[in-house]
Structures are given as C-alpha cells and as structure tokens.
Design an enzyme around this catalytic site. Structure first.
Site, PDB file in Angstrom:
ATOM      1  N   ARG A  36       0.388  -1.703  -0.294  1.00  0.00           N
ATOM      2  CA  ARG A  36      -0.007   0.282   0.544  1.00  0.00           C
ATOM      3  C   ARG A  36       0.835   1.815   0.188  1.00  0.00           C
ATOM      4  O   ARG A  36       0.275   2.000  -0.607  1.00  0.00           O
ATOM      5  CB  ARG A  36      -1.201  -0.032   1.260  1.00  0.00           C
ATOM      6  CG  ARG A  36      -2.216  -1.516   0.831  1.00  0.00           C
ATOM      7  CD  ARG A  36      -3.032  -0.876   2.162  1.00  0.00           C
ATOM      8  NE  ARG A  36      -4.275  -1.419   1.507  1.00  0.00           N
ATOM      9  CZ  ARG A  36      -4.940  -2.202   2.645  1.00  0.00           C
ATOM     10  NH1 ARG A  36      -4.304  -1.705   4.460  1.00  0.00           N
ATOM     11  NH2 ARG A  36      -6.341  -2.963   1.770  1.00  0.00           N
ATOM     12  N   LYS A 194     -17.740 -18.115   2.054  1.00  0.00           N
ATOM     13  CA  LYS A 194     -19.048 -18.392   2.395  1.00  0.00           C
ATOM     14  C   LYS A 194     -19.935 -17.118   1.054  1.00  0.00           C
ATOM     15  O   LYS A 194     -19.762 -16.263   0.756  1.00  0.00           O
ATOM     16  CB  LYS A 194     -19.640 -17.666   3.885  1.00  0.00           C
ATOM     17  CG  LYS A 194     -19.296 -18.280   4.763  1.00  0.00           C
ATOM     18  CD  LYS A 194     -19.496 -17.655   6.340  1.00  0.00           C
ATOM     19  CE  LYS A 194     -19.112 -18.224   7.762  1.00  0.00           C
ATOM     20  NZ  LYS A 194     -19.368 -17.961   8.825  1.00  0.00           N
ATOM     21  N   GLY A 347      -7.912  -9.492  -0.570  1.00  0.00           N
ATOM     22  CA  GLY A 347      -6.558 -10.350   0.041  1.00  0.00           C
ATOM     23  C   GLY A 347      -5.692 -11.101  -0.494  1.00  0.00           C
ATOM     24  O   GLY A 347      -4.517 -11.627  -0.715  1.00  0.00           O
ATOM     25  N   GLY A 370     -12.661  -4.182   0.959  1.00  0.00           N
ATOM     26  CA  GLY A 370     -14.197  -4.195   0.877  1.00  0.00           C
ATOM     27  C   GLY A 370     -15.026  -2.705   0.332  1.00  0.00           C
ATOM     28  O   GLY A 370     -16.180  -2.925  -0.723  1.00  0.00           O
TER      29      GLY A 370
END
Length: 393
Positions: A36, A194, A347, A370
C-alpha cells in the site's frame, strides 16, 4: 463518473493534504508488507515535484478512538517512507492544535487519524480542522472510500478544493472499464468461504456477466444446489435455494454459472492431508471438497482465455496448501495468458497472485477489500460521491 483529478491542478506552493491508505501490517516496529505504501508513492512524488507543501494522513489498525497508542502509531510507516523516498519524513503529532510548518517540496506524515475523536463518525468540527490545514484536499485512499469518515469524506466537502489522487483515479478508471463498459465476453470469478459474505456481489454480477465462476466454499453451496452430495464440506445449507435462484437468474440473463464436474477432496483440513481427485457425483459423506479438479480447472481456463474482461475476487480452492492449490494455480496462469482486461482485488486474491508470480500479468490489481466489493455490488461509495459533487463547484 466525473471528478477533478490531481493532475488537473496547479500545486506550486500550495498546502496539499493527501488522505492515503497506509494501513499496513507492522511487527516489532517494522512494516512487514509495503504494497500500500508503494502504491501511494506516485501521488506523493507528483506533489513534491510540483513544489507543494505536502501533508499525508492515514489510519492504522483499530485503536480506541481519541486515544494515542504506540502500537498504532504511524512512526514505522514514516521510517519506511523516509527510506523509500531518500529524504526525512517527519511524523507530526499535534497537527490539530498547531498547523504544521511545511516547506515547499517537503512531505510530512500526520499521526493516525483514528487518534482523533469524531473521525469514524464524520464529525463536522473535526472535518473543519482537517480542511483548515490545506488549500487542496486529495482523496487517494480507495481502500476507505466506502466509509464516510472525517478524513475521507467530511474534509473533502469543506476543503477549498478537493480532488482524486493518482491511485484513486487509476482505481476508479480500471473499475469503470471492467464494469461499466466491459469488453465481452465478461467473466467474473468470485471465491471465498461463504455465499452470505458475497451474496450481494453475486446477485449484482449474475446479470452483468456472461459467465460467473464461483469458487471455494461458495462453490460447494452451488454444487449442493445442483443436486450433488458435498459430504462434510464447508457450505451454507440455508442458502442452497438462493444459489438455485441465482443460477436461474443468470440463465434468464443469458449468462451461466458453471458447476465443477470434478473436485479434489480430503478427510480433514490439514496441510499434510492427501489430495484425492473425484468426479463431482462421487463425493462421499466423510469427504471435504478443498479444490476444483483438473477437468473443471481447464474448462475455466478456456473460458478465461476467450474472455474480453475478467474480474477476479477470491481463490477457487484452499491454495495455501499446495495439494489443494492446483485449481487456483491453473486459473492464475490463464489470467496471466489471456488478452482480456483483467482486474483483481481482495487480500486472498493478491496472496494467490504473489504465490503464482503473476503480479505483472494482471491489468489492474486493486489494493482495496471492502470498497472493491461494494463497487462490484454497484453501491455508491461516499468518498467518490463527494468528489463528484465537488467537481460541480
């Protein structure tokens, strides 16, 4: 999307406040992964070369808001930046009490914004204090663009001028290219453990893409929905009907969600567990599906090679264990070889890209988690909406 870009502005002698995403892992006072920081450097260098007085702000970790903690201090980031830029980067702590003295062509790092009370709630008084520090506010932290906070949103509304930094502009351009006007066929690969965590993404993409590839634990729920036994595999029984309706929805839109024809199973989740290949209809009650089989992986690789656009978020197996990583490796190699515009984010996806050494072969890699998912879902990101609003001023 229409917003002012940093490259549109004259920065000479201006006080420039950049909100970057320098939330990097730190261990023993040292930065352990600098991706980053590296991604943020072009914006810093651009401002310095233009002769601006540069202040950089970021969050780090999850400290109790309004309370200083040494473990969440940006001091290790300042040290890493100093080394990378070949110049001293001062860490300024009391910038809300005293406006920092910054020389033309100098860059300073402001201490963790989460040490400031009101940061997360987008407190207007705090946003005013940030805005008073600068002539130009630069939003360059795509990783936090989905949060309306004082340093990512409120300050941008109140600063004399607000614009998008090089990284943010590049990220939005890449996302726009992949999603708003994609070259067809468009393929999305969505992996993860999930369905519930990626349900809105799957729903949004199911009507936009030509093929929606599901992987990991998510794929197991779809395998179950297609009428196969998944044994002891991770899947969500309460979302089997949802998976069925997504398959119907995709089909009605002229798309497909390919289901694996063969899988790789084990009896327990262990790095030494032997990998056994099976046809998808041969899974035993005590089997756990940990990867797609070679036939399925090769079929997906063909789909990827023929695509015009590929969006990748999540591996298709437990690639951390080599014996269950062949599916993700095959897909990675196809992404490296395709002529399509390829966009990857998340990630685990970046970890797979690094493991299979295809970093330079992906058209654009998003450093965000996100925010990347929310953009895929079609949600409006508060920081982006603010920049679009300010562009009308």
């Amino acid at each position: 999307m229409s917003f002012t870009k940093l490259t549109d502005l004259d920065l000479a002698g201006k006080r420039v406040l950049i909100r970057s995403d320098l939330n990097v892992p730190v261990k023993g006072g040292k930065v352990t992964s600098d991706a980053r920081i590296k991604a943020s450097l072009p914006t810093f260098e651009h401002c310095l070369e233009a002769g601006a007085k540069v202040m950089v702000m970021s969050h780090l970790g999850r400290p109790e808001e309004g309370v200083y903690s040494e473990e969440d201090s940006l001091a290790p980031v300042a040290a890493d930046l100093s080394e990378k830029m070949g110049r001293e980067v001062r860490l300024v702590q009391d910038y809300l009490d005293t406006v920092p003295e910054v020389a033309d062509g100098e860059l300073v790092l402001l201490e963790n914004v989460r040490f400031n009370k009101g940061e997360k709630k987008d407190n207007e008084d705090l946003a005013k204090q940030y805005a008073a520090l600068c002539d130009i506010y630069v939003m360059d932290a795509f990783g936090t663009a989905h949060r309306a906070q004082a340093s990512t949103h409120g300050v941008g509304k109140l600063a004399p001028t607000a614009c998008a930094g090089l990284l943010l502009a590049e990220e939005l351009d890449a996302l726009h290219k992949a999603l708003a006007d994609p070259k067809r066929p468009m393929v999305a690969i969505v992996g993860g453990s999930k369905v519930s965590t990626k349900l809105t993404v799957l729903e949004a993409l199911s009507t936009k893409v030509d093929q929606l590839v599901v992987g990991g634990g998510i794929a197991n729920t779809f395998i179950k929905a297609a009428g196969h036994n998944v044994g002891n595999s991770l899947y969500e029984a309460d979302l089997v009907d949802t998976a069925k309706s997504l398959m119907d929805k995709a089909e009605a839109a002229g798309a497909t969600i390919p289901i694996a024809t063969d899988v790789v199973v084990g009896k327990k989740f262990d790095e030494n567990e032997p990998a056994v290949q099976k046809k998808v209809d041969e899974v035993a009650d005590d089997d756990m599906i940990f990867d797609i089989g070679p036939d399925s992986a090769n079929a997906l690789a063909d789909i990827i090679r023929q695509a015009g656009t590929v969006v990748w978020n999540g591996p298709v197996g437990v690639f951390e264990f080599d014996q269950f990583g062949e599916g993700t490796k095959t897909i990675s190699m196809a992404i490296a070889e395709t002529d399509a515009f390829t966009l990857a984010g998340g990630g685990d996806t970046i970890a797979a890209i690094q493991k299979y050494d295809i970093y330079d072969k992906v058209s654009y890699i998003s450093t965000a988690g996100g925010a990347f998912l929310e953009f895929l879902e079609g949600k409006t990101l508060p920081a982006v909406a603010m920049l679009e609003e300010r562009a009308k001023d």
